[in-house]
Each structure stands twice: as structure tokens, then as C-alpha cells.
Scaffold this active site. Structure first.
Site, PDB file in Angstrom:
ATOM      1  N   SER A 119       0.827  -1.207   0.000  1.00  0.00           N
ATOM      2  CA  SER A 119       0.000   0.000   0.000  1.00  0.00           C
ATOM      3  C   SER A 119       0.859   1.253   0.000  1.00  0.00           C
ATOM      4  O   SER A 119       0.359   2.335  -0.274  1.00  0.00           O
ATOM      5  CB  SER A 119      -0.926   0.002   1.212  1.00  0.00           C
ATOM      6  OG  SER A 119      -0.163  -0.058   2.397  1.00  0.00           O
ATOM      7  N   HIS A 140      -1.931  -2.585  -6.385  1.00  0.00           N
ATOM      8  CA  HIS A 140      -2.505  -2.253  -5.072  1.00  0.00           C
ATOM      9  C   HIS A 140      -4.031  -2.341  -5.117  1.00  0.00           C
ATOM     10  O   HIS A 140      -4.687  -1.480  -5.690  1.00  0.00           O
ATOM     11  CB  HIS A 140      -2.038  -0.843  -4.660  1.00  0.00           C
ATOM     12  CG  HIS A 140      -2.531  -0.411  -3.319  1.00  0.00           C
ATOM     13  ND1 HIS A 140      -2.781   0.899  -2.993  1.00  0.00           N
ATOM     14  CD2 HIS A 140      -2.831  -1.139  -2.203  1.00  0.00           C
ATOM     15  CE1 HIS A 140      -3.205   0.965  -1.751  1.00  0.00           C
ATOM     16  NE2 HIS A 140      -3.259  -0.249  -1.249  1.00  0.00           N
ATOM     17  N   GLU A 152      -4.639   0.182  -8.118  1.00  0.00           N
ATOM     18  CA  GLU A 152      -3.578   1.125  -8.480  1.00  0.00           C
ATOM     19  C   GLU A 152      -2.449   0.285  -9.062  1.00  0.00           C
ATOM     20  O   GLU A 152      -1.961  -0.632  -8.388  1.00  0.00           O
ATOM     21  CB  GLU A 152      -3.021   1.830  -7.243  1.00  0.00           C
ATOM     22  CG  GLU A 152      -3.784   3.016  -6.773  1.00  0.00           C
ATOM     23  CD  GLU A 152      -3.031   3.758  -5.655  1.00  0.00           C
ATOM     24  OE1 GLU A 152      -2.725   4.933  -5.847  1.00  0.00           O
ATOM     25  OE2 GLU A 152      -2.773   3.162  -4.594  1.00  0.00           O
ATOM     26  N   ASN A 190      -3.315   6.336  -0.919  1.00  0.00           N
ATOM     27  CA  ASN A 190      -2.986   6.668   0.466  1.00  0.00           C
ATOM     28  C   ASN A 190      -2.412   8.071   0.638  1.00  0.00           C
ATOM     29  O   ASN A 190      -2.468   8.627   1.722  1.00  0.00           O
ATOM     30  CB  ASN A 190      -2.053   5.607   1.054  1.00  0.00           C
ATOM     31  CG  ASN A 190      -2.853   4.371   1.423  1.00  0.00           C
ATOM     32  OD1 ASN A 190      -3.953   4.481   1.951  1.00  0.00           O
ATOM     33  ND2 ASN A 190      -2.325   3.199   1.127  1.00  0.00           N
TER      34      ASN A 190
HETATM   35  N1  CAA Z   1     -15.341  -8.911   2.093  1.00  0.00           N
HETATM   36  C1  CAA Z   1     -16.113  -9.185   1.031  1.00  0.00           C
HETATM   37  N2  CAA Z   1     -17.321  -8.599   0.806  1.00  0.00           N
HETATM   38  C2  CAA Z   1     -17.731  -7.705   1.717  1.00  0.00           C
HETATM   39  C3  CAA Z   1     -16.978  -7.380   2.858  1.00  0.00           C
HETATM   40  C4  CAA Z   1     -15.729  -8.029   3.035  1.00  0.00           C
HETATM   41  N3  CAA Z   1     -14.928  -7.773   4.069  1.00  0.00           N
HETATM   42  N4  CAA Z   1     -17.642  -6.448   3.575  1.00  0.00           N
HETATM   43  C5  CAA Z   1     -18.784  -6.207   2.902  1.00  0.00           C
HETATM   44  N5  CAA Z   1     -18.838  -6.952   1.785  1.00  0.00           N
HETATM   45  C6  CAA Z   1     -19.885  -6.970   0.768  1.00  0.00           C
HETATM   46  C7  CAA Z   1     -21.159  -7.468   1.376  1.00  0.00           C
HETATM   47  O1  CAA Z   1     -21.236  -8.875   1.293  1.00  0.00           O
HETATM   48  C8  CAA Z   1     -22.192  -6.817   0.479  1.00  0.00           C
HETATM   49  O2  CAA Z   1     -22.309  -7.569  -0.709  1.00  0.00           O
HETATM   50  P1  CAA Z   1     -23.722  -7.790  -1.387  1.00  0.00           P
HETATM   51  O3  CAA Z   1     -24.067  -6.489  -1.995  1.00  0.00           O
HETATM   52  O4  CAA Z   1     -23.436  -8.872  -2.377  1.00  0.00           O
HETATM   53  O5  CAA Z   1     -24.652  -8.177  -0.307  1.00  0.00           O
HETATM   54  C9  CAA Z   1     -21.565  -5.490   0.095  1.00  0.00           C
HETATM   55  O6  CAA Z   1     -20.155  -5.634   0.362  1.00  0.00           O
HETATM   56  C10 CAA Z   1     -22.099  -4.350   0.916  1.00  0.00           C
HETATM   57  O7  CAA Z   1     -21.889  -4.681   2.271  1.00  0.00           O
HETATM   58  P2  CAA Z   1     -22.865  -4.277   3.469  1.00  0.00           P
HETATM   59  O8  CAA Z   1     -24.253  -4.096   2.934  1.00  0.00           O
HETATM   60  O9  CAA Z   1     -22.664  -5.217   4.593  1.00  0.00           O
HETATM   61  O10 CAA Z   1     -22.272  -2.920   4.016  1.00  0.00           O
HETATM   62  P3  CAA Z   1     -22.045  -1.560   3.290  1.00  0.00           P
HETATM   63  O11 CAA Z   1     -23.064  -1.251   2.264  1.00  0.00           O
HETATM   64  O12 CAA Z   1     -21.814  -0.615   4.402  1.00  0.00           O
HETATM   65  O13 CAA Z   1     -20.671  -1.755   2.516  1.00  0.00           O
HETATM   66  C11 CAA Z   1     -18.356  -1.542   2.434  1.00  0.00           C
HETATM   67  C12 CAA Z   1     -19.518  -2.175   3.159  1.00  0.00           C
HETATM   68  C13 CAA Z   1     -18.275  -2.040   1.000  1.00  0.00           C
HETATM   69  C14 CAA Z   1     -17.095  -1.965   3.183  1.00  0.00           C
HETATM   70  C15 CAA Z   1     -18.546   0.019   2.438  1.00  0.00           C
HETATM   71  O14 CAA Z   1     -18.792   0.464   3.738  1.00  0.00           O
HETATM   72  C16 CAA Z   1     -17.381   0.766   1.883  1.00  0.00           C
HETATM   73  O15 CAA Z   1     -17.235   0.911   0.679  1.00  0.00           O
HETATM   74  N6  CAA Z   1     -16.508   1.315   2.775  1.00  0.00           N
HETATM   75  C17 CAA Z   1     -15.308   2.004   2.387  1.00  0.00           C
HETATM   76  C18 CAA Z   1     -14.242   1.000   2.086  1.00  0.00           C
HETATM   77  C19 CAA Z   1     -12.957   1.651   1.669  1.00  0.00           C
HETATM   78  O16 CAA Z   1     -12.795   2.852   1.621  1.00  0.00           O
HETATM   79  N7  CAA Z   1     -11.972   0.804   1.366  1.00  0.00           N
HETATM   80  C20 CAA Z   1     -10.670   1.247   1.037  1.00  0.00           C
HETATM   81  C21 CAA Z   1      -9.845   1.210   2.262  1.00  0.00           C
HETATM   82  S1  CAA Z   1      -8.239   1.824   1.962  1.00  0.00           S
HETATM   83  C22 CAA Z   1      -7.413   0.530   1.309  1.00  0.00           C
HETATM   84  O17 CAA Z   1      -7.856  -0.572   1.200  1.00  0.00           O
HETATM   85  C23 CAA Z   1      -6.053   0.837   0.838  1.00  0.00           C
HETATM   86  C24 CAA Z   1      -4.982   0.893   1.812  1.00  0.00           C
HETATM   87  O18 CAA Z   1      -3.866   0.756   1.375  1.00  0.00           O
HETATM   88  C25 CAA Z   1      -5.148   1.181   3.238  1.00  0.00           C
END
Ligand code: CAA
Length: 283
Positions: A119, A140, A152, A190
């Protein structure tokens, strides 16, 4: 070059997610981890997520079986000997990553691409320990990998156009959108995300607003799916601190100094969701 067989090294949340999307997209996949318990956990996580998709009628039971059949657990890095690409997703530690890349460089066939899901660590430094820097690249993925559309693709100083194109093509097949990024601290994701999270922590630290209210502002005011403090807990506060330090050191600008409250939480072992306590408390 055509990519058919993939190895993913590291069966944690990111590695298992990457292996899942590769297998769902038709690639033959080896999910590798030297820790057999972690490997089993990773395979179970994939099976569970696929079962959930069957329940939700997103895929059929046959799709699930076909995906699972394309996935093979592996605890021996030597299994990379006939892979076309290896995607590394081990811990964010340069020494560990360099050691994995040195071994893979000896094992993988000469045409194979070696990609890192880092990352924020410099891809050029990872390239440098191999005899094939032109075939080393950053890939990424975002967490949760099966849901998030972005990859990315990071070019190290010596990454070739051919390698870049092959990875761009593969990202398309994985149903992801790729962006081309040059190797600079924090890349794009990031570099933009972490200072926002750090600033959200400062607003709490300075008593501007409560944790819940800061998150509400960003969720309802900016339509972010998660508020920045919920997202910080989701990513892991140790990871957030680590990336802020990479930005601070790599770019040398005081605007990237980590918030003292973030440091304090990490020192206390409050690492977010994974430890049960961060800005919020989890069961
Ligand atoms: N693994 C796989 N699928 C997942 C999951 C996980 N950990 N968490 C949620 N899901 C799926 C659910 O199964 C659901 O799928 P369906 O539509 O098929 O039912 C879908 O995602 C939506 O989930 P929920 O309804 O439970 O919850 P939500 O609508 O709040 O979505 C979320 C959850 C997708 C995590 C959403 O909150 C989100 O987009 N959050 C932001 C995530 C983000 O910003 N990620 C980037 C982080 S930074 C990074 O990764 C880079 C780094 O280097 C740090």
C-alpha cells in the site's frame, strides 16, 4: 503475454480477496502461505464469501464450485515454478517483501511477472533485489477486494511497458478499473486518503467535534460510505500510522505528521476492529 496461472502469496484478508477475484475471473490460482493455519483460514474465508453470494443469488452453486476448483492451497513457494504472475500480499515490511521477491525471482519462470500489493512501500526498492526489475510492478487492491473496483498499478523506475500492459489487461479481466501511478510515497490512494483520516483524528484530538459527529459530517455531508474514523478502524490504526510515517519521511513535509492521538491509540494496542477497540468499540 497471456496470463493463465496466478500465485497469491499471503492468505490474509487482502491475499485471500485477491485469490478469490482471480479464481472468479477464470484464472488458475495458487493461494500460498507458509503458515498452514492462515492458509486454511484464507480458504475458508473465500468459501464463506462465495456461499453468501450463492444465498444472495448473485452466483449459482455451480459457479461457486467452479471457482473453488480453480483455487489450490499451497504452503511451498516452489509452487511458483509454473506461474505466469505472482501477486505478493504479505506484511508491510520491506525486509520481508524483499526476501519473498528474492526467492520468487529464483523460482518463477523467466517470463513471470512479480507484483506487490504493497500500500505504500517503494516498488523500485522491491525491483532492485531481483534480476528482473522490468517484470516487477505494484498492484494495489483496496479492501474489501471482492467489492472495491480499483487497482492502483504502480510502475517502478525500471518496470517495462510490456509488464504494465499485461497487468492493466489482467485488471480488466478481474472486472477492476486500473489507474497508472508512478512510484512515489503513498502512491495516489494513500497520499490522499491518509491525510484526510489523520486530519479527522486531529479534529477529535483538538476537541472540535466527537468521533461520531466527525464521521456523520463526512458520511452525510460528502456521501462517503464510511466516516473517516470508522474507516481508520476498518483499515487498522497501526496501518494508518505506518502509512503516515511513510508519507512524512518520504515527502519530508510537516503536513504529513501523524496526529499524537493516533500514536497514543496504537501504543495502547487500540488498533481498530481487529483488536476490538479503536475509535469505536467492537465485540
Ligand atoms: N469482504 C467481502 N465482501 C464484503 C466485505 C468483506 N470484508 N464487507 C462487505 N462486503 C460486501 C457485502 O457482502 C455486500 O455484498 P452484497 O451487496 O453482495 O450483499 C456489500 O459488500 C455491501 O456490504 P454491506 O451491505 O454489509 O455494508 P455496506 O453497504 O456498508 O458496505 C463496504 C460495506 C463495502 C465496506 C462500504 O462500507 C465501503 O465501501 N466502505 C469504504 C471501504 C474503503 O474505503 N476501502 C478502502 C480502504 S483503503 C485501502 O484498502 C487501501 C490501503 O492501502 C489502506
Amino acid at each position: 503475454m497471456e496470463i493463465k496461472k496466478v500465485m497469491v502469496v499471503g492468505a490474509g484478508q487482502m491475499g485471500s480477496g485477491i485469490a478469490q477475484v482471480c479464481a472468479q475471473s477464470g484464472y488458475d490460482v495458487l493461494l500460498n502461505d507458509m503458515n498452514k493455519e492462515a492458509l486454511e483460514k484464507g480458504m475458508n474465508r473465500i468459501e464463506k464469501l462465495l456461499s453468501r453470494s450463492v444465498e444472495k443469488e448473485r452466483i449459482t452453486e455451480e459457479d461457486k464450485e467452479a471457482t473453488m476448483n480453480r483455487l489450490t492451497p499451497s504452503s511451498d513457494l516452489n509452487d511458483a515454478k509454473d506461474c505466469d504472475i505472482v501477486i505478493e500480499a504479505v506484511i508491510e515490511d520491506m525486509d520481508v517483501k524483499q526476501s519473498v521477491f528474492q526467492q520468487l525471482d529464483k523460482i518463477a519462470p523467466p517470463h513471470a511477472i512479480l507484483a506487490s500489493n504493497t500500500s505504500s512501500l517503494p516498488i523500485t526498492e522491491i525491483c532492485a533485489v531481483t534480476e528482473r526489475p522490468e517484470k516487477v510492478i505494484g498492484m494495489h487492491f483496496m479492501n474489501p477486494v471482492p467489492v472495491m473496483k480499483l487497482v492502483e498499478v504502480i510502475r517502478g523506475l525500471q518496470t517495462s511497458d510490456e509488464t504494465f500492459k499485461a497487468v492493466e489487461e489482467m485488471s480488466k479481466k478481474l472486472n477492476k478499473t486500473s489507474v497508472e501511478v508512478n512510484d512515489f510515497p503513498g502512491f495516489v490512494a494513500n497520499r490522499v486518503l491518509m491525510p484526510m483520516i489523520n486530519e479527522a483524528i486531529y479534529t477529535v484530538y483538538e476537541g472540535v467535534a466527537s468521533v461520531e459527529d466527525v464521521d456523520t459530517v463526512m458520511k452525510l455531508g460528502m456521501n462517503h460510505p464510511m466516516g473517516p474514523l470508522t474507516l481508520a478502524d476498518f483499515i487498522g490504526l497501526d496501518t494508518c500510522l505506518y502509512i503516515m510515517e511513510v508519507l512524512h519521511e518520504g515527502l519530508g513535509d510537516s503536513k504529513y505528521r501523524p496526529c499524537p492521538l493516533l500514536r497514543k491509540y496504537v501504543s495502547a494496542g487500540w488498533l481498530g476492529r481487529k483488536s476490538g477497540r479503536g475509535f469505536y468499540t467492537y465485540e
